[in-house]
Write an enzyme that holds these catalytic residues in place. Sequence first.
Site, PDB file in Angstrom:
ATOM      1  N   ASP A  92       0.852  -1.192   0.000  1.00  0.00           N
ATOM      2  CA  ASP A  92       0.000   0.000   0.000  1.00  0.00           C
ATOM      3  C   ASP A  92       0.894   1.251   0.000  1.00  0.00           C
ATOM      4  O   ASP A  92       1.800   1.371   0.826  1.00  0.00           O
ATOM      5  CB  ASP A  92      -0.864  -0.057   1.273  1.00  0.00           C
ATOM      6  CG  ASP A  92      -1.980   0.965   1.280  1.00  0.00           C
ATOM      7  OD1 ASP A  92      -2.386   1.414   0.201  1.00  0.00           O
ATOM      8  OD2 ASP A  92      -2.455   1.292   2.389  1.00  0.00           O
ATOM      9  N   GLU A 144      -1.387   5.922  -9.206  1.00  0.00           N
ATOM     10  CA  GLU A 144      -2.333   6.926  -8.687  1.00  0.00           C
ATOM     11  C   GLU A 144      -2.175   8.240  -9.426  1.00  0.00           C
ATOM     12  O   GLU A 144      -1.066   8.715  -9.672  1.00  0.00           O
ATOM     13  CB  GLU A 144      -2.125   7.146  -7.173  1.00  0.00           C
ATOM     14  CG  GLU A 144      -3.095   8.207  -6.624  1.00  0.00           C
ATOM     15  CD  GLU A 144      -3.210   8.242  -5.091  1.00  0.00           C
ATOM     16  OE1 GLU A 144      -2.782   7.282  -4.429  1.00  0.00           O
ATOM     17  OE2 GLU A 144      -3.720   9.251  -4.582  1.00  0.00           O
ATOM     18  N   ILE A 275      -9.697   0.130   3.072  1.00  0.00           N
ATOM     19  CA  ILE A 275     -10.234   0.389   4.406  1.00  0.00           C
ATOM     20  C   ILE A 275      -9.185   0.039   5.459  1.00  0.00           C
ATOM     21  O   ILE A 275      -8.772  -1.118   5.566  1.00  0.00           O
ATOM     22  CB  ILE A 275     -11.526  -0.434   4.637  1.00  0.00           C
ATOM     23  CG1 ILE A 275     -12.602   0.010   3.629  1.00  0.00           C
ATOM     24  CG2 ILE A 275     -12.029  -0.282   6.074  1.00  0.00           C
ATOM     25  CD1 ILE A 275     -13.653  -1.021   3.344  1.00  0.00           C
ATOM     26  N   ASP A 276      -8.766   1.026   6.195  1.00  0.00           N
ATOM     27  CA  ASP A 276      -7.816   0.818   7.278  1.00  0.00           C
ATOM     28  C   ASP A 276      -8.343   1.428   8.575  1.00  0.00           C
ATOM     29  O   ASP A 276      -8.482   0.758   9.598  1.00  0.00           O
ATOM     30  CB  ASP A 276      -6.456   1.443   6.904  1.00  0.00           C
ATOM     31  CG  ASP A 276      -5.363   1.108   7.904  1.00  0.00           C
ATOM     32  OD1 ASP A 276      -5.631   0.358   8.863  1.00  0.00           O
ATOM     33  OD2 ASP A 276      -4.236   1.601   7.755  1.00  0.00           O
TER      34      ASP A 276
HETATM   35  P1  13P Z   1      -8.836   4.998   5.451  1.00  0.00           P
HETATM   36  O1  13P Z   1      -7.919   5.812   6.296  1.00  0.00           O
HETATM   37  O2  13P Z   1     -10.053   5.778   5.055  1.00  0.00           O
HETATM   38  O3  13P Z   1      -9.176   3.684   6.067  1.00  0.00           O
HETATM   39  O4  13P Z   1      -8.050   4.671   4.075  1.00  0.00           O
HETATM   40  C1  13P Z   1      -7.146   3.614   4.008  1.00  0.00           C
HETATM   41  C2  13P Z   1      -6.338   3.627   2.765  1.00  0.00           C
HETATM   42  O5  13P Z   1      -6.597   4.322   1.800  1.00  0.00           O
HETATM   43  C3  13P Z   1      -5.169   2.730   2.707  1.00  0.00           C
HETATM   44  O6  13P Z   1      -4.430   2.919   1.556  1.00  0.00           O
HETATM   45  O1  G3H Z   2      -3.145   4.880   3.570  1.00  0.00           O
HETATM   46  C1  G3H Z   2      -2.524   4.635   4.589  1.00  0.00           C
HETATM   47  C2  G3H Z   2      -2.864   3.439   5.377  1.00  0.00           C
HETATM   48  O2  G3H Z   2      -3.962   3.692   6.215  1.00  0.00           O
HETATM   49  C3  G3H Z   2      -1.654   2.933   6.105  1.00  0.00           C
HETATM   50  O3  G3H Z   2      -1.327   3.729   7.190  1.00  0.00           O
HETATM   51  O4  G3H Z   2       1.122   4.209   6.992  1.00  0.00           O
HETATM   52  O5  G3H Z   2      -0.059   4.332   9.211  1.00  0.00           O
HETATM   53  O6  G3H Z   2       0.367   2.122   8.120  1.00  0.00           O
HETATM   54  P1  G3H Z   2       0.130   3.608   7.920  1.00  0.00           P
HETATM   55 ZN    ZN Z   3      -4.438   4.920   0.819  1.00  0.00          ZN
END
Ligand code: 13P
Ligand code: G3H
Ligand code: ZN
Length: 329
Positions: A92, A144, A275-276
């Site tokens: 990601d 992106e 979704i994170d």
């Molecule tokens: P949220 O912070 O809305 O969950 O988005 C997660 C995300 O885009 C990870 O790449």
């Molecule tokens: O888009 C970001 C994700 O929510 C990951 O977050 O870099 O804190 O692991 P992080």
């Molecule tokens: Zn993201």
Amino acid sequence: MHFSDLGLVNAKQMFKKAMAEGYAIPAYNFNNMEQLQAIIKGCGESGSAVILQVSSGARKYANQIMLQHMARGAVAMAKDMGYNIPIALNLDHGDSYELCVSCIESGFSNVMIDGSHLPYEENVALTKKVVAFAHDHDVTVEGELGVLAGIEDDVVAAKSIYTQPEEVQDFLDKTGVDSLAISIGTSHGAFKFKPEQCTVNEEGVLVPPPLRFDILEEIEEKIPGFPIVLHGSSSVLPKYVNIINEFGGALKAAVGIPESQLRKAAGSAVCKINIDSDGRLVVTAMIRKYMAENPEVFDPRKYLGPAREELMKMIMEKNEKVLGSAGRY
Ligand code: 13P
Ligand code: G3H
Ligand code: ZN
């Protein structure tokens, strides 16, 4: 290590089926065992394909060798539980060619190269280089275009710069990406909009401005049938924000993307929804509640167990009621 050795698949077939049937594949981030178990069980029980996501921060937190073995374990656990779902592992917000290469070599089946903050031609050049290496290994790539408001890992954007539909065909032609993340008003984290950007409904809940579906439609017209990705798509469910605040937290005026908007997006060319934050909120809410109600307990299984259970339930609900990915496998 090739991803097929870990039992993973790339995103190609997943996106093809999601596009044809009008739903979106969930992409859930994980950093630890409990999150990973909840994702696998939640998606397995709901019969949904899943993209497991690891950020560069997660990679640092959990250790890259550990993650490789966790992914292998997740696939083995799914099989053992009788789940016949395809599982992909995605980097990601990859921020360099070297990181993408390292992930591909350790068994990731999809990588995102996020050059969205770079000038257009530099984004094209970086993305193209990653695609060349990835496709040699049968790994699919997400690029992106456009910048989300808020914090995109180390990239801070004051306000979103929506994706320009006139750029997308050129970007696809020049880079060869397999999917494209776009900016139409979503953003990362639990504070996606300022209260002054929102209206307040009868229940006193903040309602954010709608996503720019007009831009999404224009993009779909330019690149029909091409898989689109939405980042920053947590709904920041009030149920969990309220529990956090009730048990000592301080998340005032947290606001996310309404589920109705995501449901609409999932029925379009949007094939992957990230979704994170929603998962983080569930875990924090359940742990805060448990700790407050059971001050004598110090066995981590006692508070991580209920958090894992609730996360699994939330994932099943999302797959069924928001993404439409449940019951497809
Ligand atoms: P949220 O912070 O809305 O969950 O988005 C997660 C995300 O885009 C990870 O790449
Ligand atoms: O888009 C970001 C994700 O929510 C990951 O977050 O870099 O804190 O692991 P992080
Ligand atoms: Zn993201």
